[in-house]
Design an enzyme around this catalytic site. Sequence first.
Site, PDB file in Angstrom:
ATOM      1  N   LYS A   1       0.902  -1.296   0.200  1.00 15.90           N
ATOM      2  CA  LYS A   1       0.010   0.053   0.144  1.00 15.90           C
ATOM      3  C   LYS A   1       0.895   1.160   0.158  1.00 15.90           C
ATOM      4  O   LYS A   1       0.782   2.224  -0.673  1.00 15.90           O
ATOM      5  CB  LYS A   1      -1.079   0.129   1.330  1.00 15.90           C
ATOM      6  CG  LYS A   1      -1.856  -1.005   1.300  1.00 15.90           C
ATOM      7  CD  LYS A   1      -2.904  -1.042   2.513  1.00 15.90           C
ATOM      8  CE  LYS A   1      -2.118  -0.961   3.946  1.00 15.90           C
ATOM      9  NZ  LYS A   1      -1.754  -2.394   4.369  1.00 15.90           N
TER      10      LYS A   1
ATOM     11  N   ARG B   1      -9.014   0.888   9.788  1.00 18.47           N
ATOM     12  CA  ARG B   1      -8.478  -0.504   9.850  1.00 18.47           C
ATOM     13  C   ARG B   1      -9.554  -1.383  10.534  1.00 18.47           C
ATOM     14  O   ARG B   1      -9.252  -2.432  10.956  1.00 18.47           O
ATOM     15  CB  ARG B   1      -7.231  -0.410  10.481  1.00 18.47           C
ATOM     16  CG  ARG B   1      -5.911  -0.554   9.848  1.00 18.47           C
ATOM     17  CD  ARG B   1      -4.827  -0.772  10.916  1.00 18.47           C
ATOM     18  NE  ARG B   1      -3.517  -1.245  10.356  1.00 18.47           N
ATOM     19  CZ  ARG B   1      -2.498  -0.769   9.717  1.00 18.47           C
ATOM     20  NH1 ARG B   1      -2.821   0.296   9.341  1.00 18.47           N
ATOM     21  NH2 ARG B   1      -1.565  -1.492   9.582  1.00 18.47           N
TER      22      ARG B   1
ATOM     23  N   ARG C   1      11.532  -6.416   4.368  1.00 25.49           N
ATOM     24  CA  ARG C   1      11.437  -5.107   3.950  1.00 25.49           C
ATOM     25  C   ARG C   1      12.335  -4.367   4.656  1.00 25.49           C
ATOM     26  O   ARG C   1      12.510  -4.431   6.050  1.00 25.49           O
ATOM     27  CB  ARG C   1       9.770  -4.486   4.712  1.00 25.49           C
ATOM     28  CG  ARG C   1       9.774  -3.055   4.361  1.00 25.49           C
ATOM     29  CD  ARG C   1       8.335  -2.698   4.434  1.00 25.49           C
ATOM     30  NE  ARG C   1       7.512  -2.965   5.805  1.00 25.49           N
ATOM     31  CZ  ARG C   1       6.421  -2.760   6.027  1.00 25.49           C
ATOM     32  NH1 ARG C   1       5.509  -2.310   4.869  1.00 25.49           N
ATOM     33  NH2 ARG C   1       5.680  -2.855   7.176  1.00 25.49           N
TER      34      ARG C   1
ATOM     35  N   ARG D   1      11.811  -2.162  10.546  1.00 22.38           N
ATOM     36  CA  ARG D   1      10.904  -1.809  11.375  1.00 22.38           C
ATOM     37  C   ARG D   1      10.879  -2.827  12.793  1.00 22.38           C
ATOM     38  O   ARG D   1      10.765  -3.923  12.372  1.00 22.38           O
ATOM     39  CB  ARG D   1       9.594  -1.565  10.856  1.00 22.38           C
ATOM     40  CG  ARG D   1       9.386  -0.236  10.184  1.00 22.38           C
ATOM     41  CD  ARG D   1       8.247  -0.120   9.380  1.00 22.38           C
ATOM     42  NE  ARG D   1       6.912  -0.811   9.922  1.00 22.38           N
ATOM     43  CZ  ARG D   1       5.757  -0.614   9.154  1.00 22.38           C
ATOM     44  NH1 ARG D   1       5.763   0.082   8.053  1.00 22.38           N
ATOM     45  NH2 ARG D   1       4.730  -1.177   9.542  1.00 22.38           N
TER      46      ARG D   1
ATOM     47  N   ARG E   1       0.251  -9.076  13.345  1.00 18.89           N
ATOM     48  CA  ARG E   1      -0.319  -8.118  12.431  1.00 18.89           C
ATOM     49  C   ARG E   1      -1.314  -8.911  11.426  1.00 18.89           C
ATOM     50  O   ARG E   1      -2.461  -8.405  11.285  1.00 18.89           O
ATOM     51  CB  ARG E   1       0.461  -7.304  11.674  1.00 18.89           C
ATOM     52  CG  ARG E   1       1.090  -6.177  12.442  1.00 18.89           C
ATOM     53  CD  ARG E   1       2.513  -5.644  12.149  1.00 18.89           C
ATOM     54  NE  ARG E   1       2.656  -5.235  11.100  1.00 18.89           N
ATOM     55  CZ  ARG E   1       3.573  -5.133  10.458  1.00 18.89           C
ATOM     56  NH1 ARG E   1       4.807  -5.772  10.324  1.00 18.89           N
ATOM     57  NH2 ARG E   1       3.662  -4.482   9.045  1.00 18.89           N
TER      58      ARG E   1
HETATM   59  P1  ADP Z   1       1.486  -1.931   8.031  1.00 21.85           P
HETATM   60  O1  ADP Z   1       0.428  -1.721   7.018  1.00 21.85           O
HETATM   61  O2  ADP Z   1       2.678  -2.474   7.149  1.00 21.85           O
HETATM   62  O3  ADP Z   1       1.250  -3.176   8.982  1.00 21.85           O
HETATM   63  P2  ADP Z   1       1.587   0.759   9.156  1.00 21.85           P
HETATM   64  O4  ADP Z   1       2.635   1.399   8.865  1.00 21.85           O
HETATM   65  O5  ADP Z   1       0.106   1.034   8.265  1.00 21.85           O
HETATM   66  O6  ADP Z   1       1.986  -0.941   8.931  1.00 21.85           O
HETATM   67  O7  ADP Z   1       1.170   0.582  10.544  1.00 21.85           O
HETATM   68  C1  ADP Z   1       1.840   0.277  11.610  1.00 21.85           C
HETATM   69  C2  ADP Z   1       1.449   0.197  12.999  1.00 21.85           C
HETATM   70  O8  ADP Z   1       0.584   1.457  13.182  1.00 21.85           O
HETATM   71  C3  ADP Z   1      -0.155  -1.024  13.040  1.00 21.85           C
HETATM   72  O9  ADP Z   1       0.412  -2.151  13.312  1.00 21.85           O
HETATM   73  C4  ADP Z   1      -0.614  -0.119  14.151  1.00 21.85           C
HETATM   74  O10 ADP Z   1      -0.111  -0.631  15.285  1.00 21.85           O
HETATM   75  C5  ADP Z   1      -0.497   1.281  14.013  1.00 21.85           C
HETATM   76  N1  ADP Z   1      -1.587   1.710  13.205  1.00 21.85           N
HETATM   77  C6  ADP Z   1      -1.492   2.368  11.796  1.00 21.85           C
HETATM   78  N2  ADP Z   1      -2.662   2.660  11.481  1.00 21.85           N
HETATM   79  C7  ADP Z   1      -3.695   2.369  12.368  1.00 21.85           C
HETATM   80  C8  ADP Z   1      -4.949   2.411  12.359  1.00 21.85           C
HETATM   81  N3  ADP Z   1      -5.806   2.980  11.323  1.00 21.85           N
HETATM   82  N4  ADP Z   1      -5.525   1.902  13.642  1.00 21.85           N
HETATM   83  C9  ADP Z   1      -5.007   1.589  14.665  1.00 21.85           C
HETATM   84  N5  ADP Z   1      -3.482   1.414  14.628  1.00 21.85           N
HETATM   85  C10 ADP Z   1      -2.864   1.842  13.295  1.00 21.85           C
END
Ligand code: ADP
Length: 210
Positions: free
Chosen positions: A13, A88, A122, A155, A166
């Site tokens: 994404k 999410r 990654r 990360r 996740r």
């Molecule tokens: P990825 O899509 O690779 O899992 P992101 O960079 O989108 O990682 O998000 C990393 C972390 O940030 C998530 O695992 C969560 O802990 C937090 N996070 C990001 N967006 C949200 C959201 N919309 N609601 C709750 N937590 C979020």
Amino acid sequence: MKLIFLGPPGAGKGTLAVKAVEILGVQQISTGSIFRAAVAAGSPLGLKVKAIMDAGKLVDDETTIALVKERLTQADVQKGYILDGFPRTIPQAQALASFSSVEKVVNFDIPDSGVLERLGGRRVCRMCGYNFHVKFNPPSQEGVCDHCGGEVYIRDDDQPQAIQKRLEVYRAQTEPLIGYYREKGLLVDIDASPMVDEIVVNFKKVMGIK
Ligand code: ADP
Ligand code: ZN
């Protein structure tokens, strides 16, 4: 154009969003990047979310919704945006509907095996957030970002245990959004398994861009 990018972690994404920003001329809003920046800055928000993120869990809806709601009041996103990583959960989607009207939801379709391969390799720039991959898209100099010279690192939530968590969280809390948005007639699917350039082609196709 007001867009949501929906899909499991590691679906690409963020990578596609960087390209789509150029194609569409709108800003990317990545809740993950905003949270990571807060952690790096050691702000109150960062202190609150660090442990949650490292464990691969979701930040609570209230905090996340307030953050996005505030961001969407800013001038640079009035004509459009790409929401990457939000919503999410169903409550996040319902809240979003109350303060903005999304035009399309792009669903990134990829099997777990693809997710594991991508997240396992990654590497991310600490400064600009650009995503590299040890095999598919390595930086030309190890550990150094090609775009800004920043440090390229793994990360904390890309460690194997957090990756598994996740994926579980995605299945339980985020996947239901596919049905939610399909019912509203907003969902378009793209095959997110191929390499980036091909995904860009798929993206343009579903967006009706030549
Ligand atoms: P990825 O899509 O690779 O899992 P992101 O960079 O989108 O990682 O998000 C990393 C972390 O940030 C998530 O695992 C969560 O802990 C937090 N996070 C990001 N967006 C949200 C959201 N919309 N609601 C709750 N937590 C979020
Ligand atoms: Zn960089």
